[in-house]
Scaffold this motif. Sequence first.
Motif, PDB file in Angstrom:
ATOM      1  N   VAL A 457       0.839  -1.200   0.000  1.00 30.01           N
ATOM      2  CA  VAL A 457       0.000   0.000   0.000  1.00 30.01           C
ATOM      3  C   VAL A 457       0.874   1.251   0.000  1.00 30.01           C
ATOM      4  O   VAL A 457       0.612   2.203  -0.746  1.00 30.01           O
ATOM      5  N   GLN A 458       1.922   1.254   0.816  1.00 26.45           N
ATOM      6  CA  GLN A 458       2.828   2.406   0.817  1.00 26.45           C
ATOM      7  C   GLN A 458       3.461   2.610  -0.554  1.00 26.45           C
ATOM      8  O   GLN A 458       3.566   3.737  -1.045  1.00 26.45           O
ATOM      9  N   ASP A 459       3.899   1.522  -1.185  1.00 24.44           N
ATOM     10  CA  ASP A 459       4.505   1.623  -2.520  1.00 24.44           C
ATOM     11  C   ASP A 459       3.522   2.233  -3.517  1.00 24.44           C
ATOM     12  O   ASP A 459       3.887   3.076  -4.350  1.00 24.44           O
ATOM     13  N   PHE A 460       2.262   1.803  -3.446  1.00 22.62           N
ATOM     14  CA  PHE A 460       1.230   2.334  -4.338  1.00 22.62           C
ATOM     15  C   PHE A 460       1.052   3.837  -4.129  1.00 22.62           C
ATOM     16  O   PHE A 460       1.011   4.613  -5.093  1.00 22.62           O
ATOM     17  N   LEU A 461       0.965   4.250  -2.866  1.00 22.11           N
ATOM     18  CA  LEU A 461       0.739   5.673  -2.576  1.00 22.11           C
ATOM     19  C   LEU A 461       1.909   6.529  -3.043  1.00 22.11           C
ATOM     20  O   LEU A 461       1.710   7.608  -3.619  1.00 22.11           O
ATOM     21  N   TRP A 462       3.123   6.081  -2.819  1.00 23.13           N
ATOM     22  CA  TRP A 462       4.297   6.827  -3.270  1.00 23.13           C
ATOM     23  C   TRP A 462       4.347   6.919  -4.794  1.00 23.13           C
ATOM     24  O   TRP A 462       4.734   7.945  -5.354  1.00 23.13           O
ATOM     25  N   ALA A 463       3.944   5.848  -5.472  1.00 21.33           N
ATOM     26  CA  ALA A 463       4.068   5.805  -6.930  1.00 21.33           C
ATOM     27  C   ALA A 463       3.106   6.760  -7.634  1.00 21.33           C
ATOM     28  O   ALA A 463       3.337   7.119  -8.792  1.00 21.33           O
ATOM     29  N   GLN A 464       2.037   7.197  -6.957  1.00 24.46           N
ATOM     30  CA  GLN A 464       1.102   8.125  -7.607  1.00 24.46           C
ATOM     31  C   GLN A 464       1.744   9.490  -7.829  1.00 24.46           C
ATOM     32  O   GLN A 464       1.303  10.279  -8.652  1.00 24.46           O
ATOM     33  N   LYS A 465       2.757   9.834  -7.048  1.00 25.48           N
ATOM     34  CA  LYS A 465       3.683  10.927  -7.313  1.00 25.48           C
ATOM     35  C   LYS A 465       3.160  12.325  -7.023  1.00 25.48           C
ATOM     36  O   LYS A 465       3.906  13.203  -6.588  1.00 25.48           O
ATOM     37  N   VAL A 466       1.868  12.591  -7.285  1.00 27.23           N
ATOM     38  CA  VAL A 466       1.375  13.968  -7.230  1.00 27.23           C
ATOM     39  C   VAL A 466       0.999  14.418  -5.817  1.00 27.23           C
ATOM     40  O   VAL A 466       0.740  15.604  -5.591  1.00 27.23           O
ATOM     41  N   GLN A 467       0.925  13.478  -4.852  1.00 27.99           N
ATOM     42  CA  GLN A 467       0.580  13.816  -3.465  1.00 27.99           C
ATOM     43  C   GLN A 467       1.616  13.176  -2.536  1.00 27.99           C
ATOM     44  O   GLN A 467       1.303  12.343  -1.713  1.00 27.99           O
ATOM     45  N   GLU A 468       2.849  13.598  -2.672  1.00 30.36           N
ATOM     46  CA  GLU A 468       3.983  12.961  -1.990  1.00 30.36           C
ATOM     47  C   GLU A 468       3.678  12.700  -0.505  1.00 30.36           C
ATOM     48  O   GLU A 468       3.397  13.613   0.258  1.00 30.36           O
ATOM     49  N   PRO A 469       3.732  11.416  -0.079  1.00 37.41           N
ATOM     50  CA  PRO A 469       3.308  11.072   1.280  1.00 37.41           C
ATOM     51  C   PRO A 469       4.236  11.585   2.381  1.00 37.41           C
ATOM     52  O   PRO A 469       5.428  11.812   2.181  1.00 37.41           O
ATOM     53  N   ILE A 470       3.622  11.745   3.559  1.00 36.72           N
ATOM     54  CA  ILE A 470       4.313  12.077   4.803  1.00 36.72           C
ATOM     55  C   ILE A 470       4.021  10.954   5.788  1.00 36.72           C
ATOM     56  O   ILE A 470       2.867  10.545   5.944  1.00 36.72           O
ATOM     57  N   ALA A 471       5.043  10.445   6.450  1.00 36.57           N
ATOM     58  CA  ALA A 471       4.866   9.398   7.455  1.00 36.57           C
ATOM     59  C   ALA A 471       4.897  10.012   8.846  1.00 36.57           C
ATOM     60  O   ALA A 471       5.860  10.683   9.222  1.00 36.57           O
ATOM     61  N   LEU A 472       3.822   9.786   9.597  1.00 40.56           N
ATOM     62  CA  LEU A 472       3.751  10.215  10.985  1.00 40.56           C
ATOM     63  C   LEU A 472       3.918   9.017  11.913  1.00 40.56           C
ATOM     64  O   LEU A 472       3.802   7.863  11.487  1.00 40.56           O
ATOM     65  N   PHE A 473       4.141   9.294  13.180  1.00 40.44           N
ATOM     66  CA  PHE A 473       4.307   8.259  14.203  1.00 40.44           C
ATOM     67  C   PHE A 473       2.946   8.039  14.864  1.00 40.44           C
ATOM     68  O   PHE A 473       2.467   8.882  15.619  1.00 40.44           O
ATOM     69  N   SER A 474       2.293   6.910  14.565  1.00 35.81           N
ATOM     70  CA  SER A 474       0.962   6.644  15.126  1.00 35.81           C
ATOM     71  C   SER A 474       0.894   5.337  15.911  1.00 35.81           C
ATOM     72  O   SER A 474      -0.143   5.020  16.493  1.00 35.81           O
ATOM     73  N   ASP A 475       1.975   4.591  15.946  1.00 42.48           N
ATOM     74  CA  ASP A 475       1.961   3.279  16.598  1.00 42.48           C
ATOM     75  C   ASP A 475       1.827   3.385  18.113  1.00 42.48           C
ATOM     76  O   ASP A 475       1.630   2.387  18.796  1.00 42.48           O
ATOM     77  N   TRP A 476       1.928   4.594  18.688  1.00 43.25           N
ATOM     78  CA  TRP A 476       1.725   4.774  20.125  1.00 43.25           C
ATOM     79  C   TRP A 476       0.265   4.624  20.523  1.00 43.25           C
ATOM     80  O   TRP A 476      -0.065   4.457  21.696  1.00 43.25           O
ATOM     81  N   LEU A 477      -0.613   4.676  19.525  1.00 45.15           N
ATOM     82  CA  LEU A 477      -2.047   4.487  19.760  1.00 45.15           C
ATOM     83  C   LEU A 477      -2.409   3.009  19.696  1.00 45.15           C
ATOM     84  O   LEU A 477      -1.823   2.248  18.916  1.00 45.15           O
ATOM     85  N   LEU A 478      -3.391   2.588  20.481  1.00 45.85           N
ATOM     86  CA  LEU A 478      -3.808   1.188  20.456  1.00 45.85           C
ATOM     87  C   LEU A 478      -4.331   0.800  19.077  1.00 45.85           C
ATOM     88  O   LEU A 478      -3.940  -0.219  18.518  1.00 45.85           O
ATOM     89  N   VAL A 479      -5.202   1.632  18.511  1.00 44.75           N
ATOM     90  CA  VAL A 479      -5.698   1.374  17.159  1.00 44.75           C
ATOM     91  C   VAL A 479      -4.653   1.797  16.134  1.00 44.75           C
ATOM     92  O   VAL A 479      -4.443   1.123  15.126  1.00 44.75           O
ATOM     93  N   GLY A 480      -3.995   2.917  16.377  1.00 41.95           N
ATOM     94  CA  GLY A 480      -2.846   3.304  15.556  1.00 41.95           C
ATOM     95  C   GLY A 480      -3.149   4.151  14.343  1.00 41.95           C
ATOM     96  O   GLY A 480      -2.379   4.139  13.385  1.00 41.95           O
ATOM     97  N   HIS A 481      -4.248   4.919  14.359  1.00 37.63           N
ATOM     98  CA  HIS A 481      -4.647   5.679  13.174  1.00 37.63           C
ATOM     99  C   HIS A 481      -4.391   7.169  13.358  1.00 37.63           C
ATOM    100  O   HIS A 481      -4.663   7.726  14.425  1.00 37.63           O
ATOM    101  N   VAL A 482      -3.949   7.809  12.279  1.00 35.92           N
ATOM    102  CA  VAL A 482      -3.661   9.246  12.360  1.00 35.92           C
ATOM    103  C   VAL A 482      -4.913  10.070  12.616  1.00 35.92           C
ATOM    104  O   VAL A 482      -4.832  11.174  13.171  1.00 35.92           O
ATOM    105  N   ASP A 483      -6.107   9.549  12.222  1.00 32.54           N
ATOM    106  CA  ASP A 483      -7.324  10.343  12.448  1.00 32.54           C
ATOM    107  C   ASP A 483      -7.720  10.404  13.916  1.00 32.54           C
ATOM    108  O   ASP A 483      -8.680  11.095  14.271  1.00 32.54           O
ATOM    109  N   GLU A 484      -6.970   9.713  14.800  1.00 30.33           N
ATOM    110  CA  GLU A 484      -7.246   9.788  16.232  1.00 30.33           C
ATOM    111  C   GLU A 484      -6.625  11.026  16.876  1.00 30.33           C
ATOM    112  O   GLU A 484      -6.979  11.369  18.012  1.00 30.33           O
TER     113      GLU A 484
END
Length: 677
Positions: A457-484
């Motif tokens: 999934v990460q490879d797919f998102l990076w390959a689209q090119k026009v919305q260069e991804p940013i990785a945040l640290f979310s593993d501190w959450l039990l569910v682990g989602h950035v929308d939390e």
Amino acid sequence: MIHPRTLRVDYSKTTSVVCVVGSELNVNINRSAPPSSKFFSVKCSSTVQYSISPPPHTTSHLSPIPLNGNSVLLISMSHASESENDSKLSLQYYGESKEVLGRALLHLTAVELSLDVDADRDGVVEKNNPNKGYWKWGPDGHGAILLVNCDSEWTYFKKPDSDHNTVSKVSDLKDMSVMVLRTRGPAKLPKGYKLTMHISQGDAESVRVFRARSSEVGSNAMSGNVLYNFFVRDYPLVLSREVLSQEVPYTGGVAEMNFYVEGLKFPDKDFDGLISINLSLLEPISEGLPETPIFTDKVVFRVAPWIMTPNTLQPVEVFVCSTSDNYQFLKGMKHIVSKSGLKLKICNEYMNRGDRWMQDELEFGYIDSPHQSFPVVLDSPRDGDLMDFPYNELLGPDFGYVTRVPQRTDVSSLDSFGNLEVSPPVTVNGKNYPLGRIIIGVAFPTAIKGRNMTKVVQDFLWAQKVQEPIALFSDWLLVGHVDEFMTFVPAPDRKGFRLLLASPDAGYKLFRGLQNDGHGQAKLFEGLKDEEPITVDEILSHDDLQAENNYVQSCIDWNRDVLKRELGLVDEDIIDLPILFKLVEDTKALYRAVAFFPDMVNMIVLGKNLGIPKPFGPKVDGCCALEAEMCSLMEGLGLSCTFIDDFASYHKRLGEVHCGSNVRREPFDFKWWNQEM
């Protein structure tokens, strides 16, 4: 653009030659001369143009010209022939005493050939664009655009159109890019000559080409009644994985033949999105020997990327699940959706089978080209009981579907799409991101037992090119989602949006203010069934809870710094929301965070209307202090807050309003191919 071609001729022989208008035939005069030749002369029809390099001193080429070892005859024709071999050129060789030693005669047939695409991206297939064989980003760029044909023209027994080997409905042609073969010349080519179209083995995995059996004018091919025909039998397959090269008809006279180019794959780690299609004119050499190419034309396509839509774009429709226990949630959602003037699509329990996490199962995006645009749902690899919904309920005419399937052992909670967001457009250190930047949550780099979004999934998102991804640290959450802990809302000033971040510090500041004002006995969760109320004083006296929230704040601050740096933000672009967390033990005996009360940042954004989890905070003068603070922060931006009761049906199950809903939005006005790279 001149296409030079080296031509060998034999003296004492007549040779039939096809000359493509716009190309140049180069004859090494010395190499083709009889032994002992010292002079030559040239004579030709008025339809033939030629020159000699280096230029001879004489002005007449009918008289013998001294033969130079480097003498080259440059032959061209500016107009297509009316009939075969209707033009002639003779090359005569002489000895030392000007005696004739030999004569080469060329019978010339001129043809115009052009493989054309919409290289200037205006929706029209122009003739012989000089940049059609190259891709360039930007508003002054060039190169044609191709869509992945990932929707389905069929309602029943459906599958993506790209999985069909035929064009089963003419309406499907609008999802393909038109490519036009334009020819002009005699009624037929000289014997043995033929046109072929070909692609590389690598490109054949990503593209397929059909042609119209009857000639169609390129600019009108997709108009009129043709789109309303139901069954199609007149679009044979030309190029595919199994057929890399195929002869295409030469129809004679002035003709245009339409081809339809179909994308099969999105850009990905092993595919940069660029595809080349070639047209060649082949010349016969001798019976039993392969033909050789004498002219090649090339066009280049780039496959359109999958594009996510941020909260600042206009919503179109809202999706939620109906379950046996979420009546209060649905009631609130119906209210805010109706207030926003939108459609509400409810996935009933027979389809969701109790899986209520609509945000986690899928992400809406779209694909775009000058001739066609449609929404495309990205199906997450989480594959809960909602797994069939994106394919069975969303895939259809002009609604595409794409997924990435990892090894099941690679999938974690971080592969749910509450962990996939996108920012509004930003400019960072002079670099413009007009479509925003994708945001995902991952493990901290030093984590030994960390969870990550799966690599495919990460490879797919990076390959689209026009919305260069940013990785945040979310593993501190039990569910682990950035929308939390984060979201974006529209704003009338500054950058056109605000970043909202969960902030335990803001929560403690609010509660201490309540305590100082004599409201320490005000209770959270008051009136909730099966939930023990807790006072402001009790929260503030809980040292372990304070320590846990200090840890959470440090994790959010790490992400705050990343977002400021990667999105070009300053503190004035960020609003801290009063939200507390607590740590719980997970299945790996690790302590991770969950929201202490309904997580207000986990909201749905519908234009100026915000659907926010009802926090059930301490009441002051009959009003929830948390709701009042939220309204104060948002209403300054012209936003209206609606608080939705998701406590029992979502919050207690470790999710909130955003987790249980999804929004399809209008695409960007900005065209992705105009982005500077």
